[in-house]
Scaffold this motif. Sequence first.
Motif, PDB file in Angstrom:
ATOM      1  N   SER A  15       7.497   4.425  -3.219  1.00  0.00           N
ATOM      2  CA  SER A  15       6.187   4.121  -3.790  1.00  0.00           C
ATOM      3  C   SER A  15       5.117   5.021  -3.185  1.00  0.00           C
ATOM      4  N   ASP A  20      -1.934   0.304   3.558  1.00  0.00           N
ATOM      5  CA  ASP A  20      -1.587  -1.108   3.409  1.00  0.00           C
ATOM      6  C   ASP A  20      -0.123  -1.352   3.064  1.00  0.00           C
ATOM      7  N   ASN A  21       0.619  -0.334   2.662  1.00  0.00           N
ATOM      8  CA  ASN A  21       2.043  -0.551   2.382  1.00  0.00           C
ATOM      9  C   ASN A  21       2.949   0.214   3.350  1.00  0.00           C
ATOM     10  N   THR A  22       2.380   0.668   4.465  1.00  0.00           N
ATOM     11  CA  THR A  22       3.183   1.402   5.450  1.00  0.00           C
ATOM     12  C   THR A  22       3.122   0.766   6.839  1.00  0.00           C
ATOM     13  N   ALA A  57       2.555  -8.118   4.722  1.00  0.00           N
ATOM     14  CA  ALA A  57       2.025  -7.894   3.376  1.00  0.00           C
ATOM     15  C   ALA A  57       0.906  -8.877   3.046  1.00  0.00           C
TER      16      ALA A  57
END
Length: 112
Positions: A15, A20-22, A57
């Motif tokens: 992705s 925020d996603n790592t 998350a």
Amino acid sequence: TSSHTRVGILNNPSSKIKEDNTAIARGILAAFLTQNNSSLKSFLNKLTKEETAKSLAAGTKIVKFLVPGMDDDTFEKKYNTLGVDIIKTHQMFCQEVLKLLPGQMAVMSNGK
């Protein structure tokens, strides 16, 4: 099981790479760069659990998952200054040099 074995990690996300996603990837990298082996192993075991990923998350700060024996200050400083560029570099290496598809996993031994 050998003290002569080295382990490393390369990130190859599928992705778009954003802060925020790592959180887990940056946490792993920061731990590898700042912690001793016993603390590193305990932290990685905790960090790779599914409930930890869900909690991160949902907005939980990574420092909640630090384990006894870790150098908390050094970890937190490295984690907070570790940008996403290093993950993008890993991704580029995985895809351009190792010819992996986005998100594809592989095990490399002795550089092969």
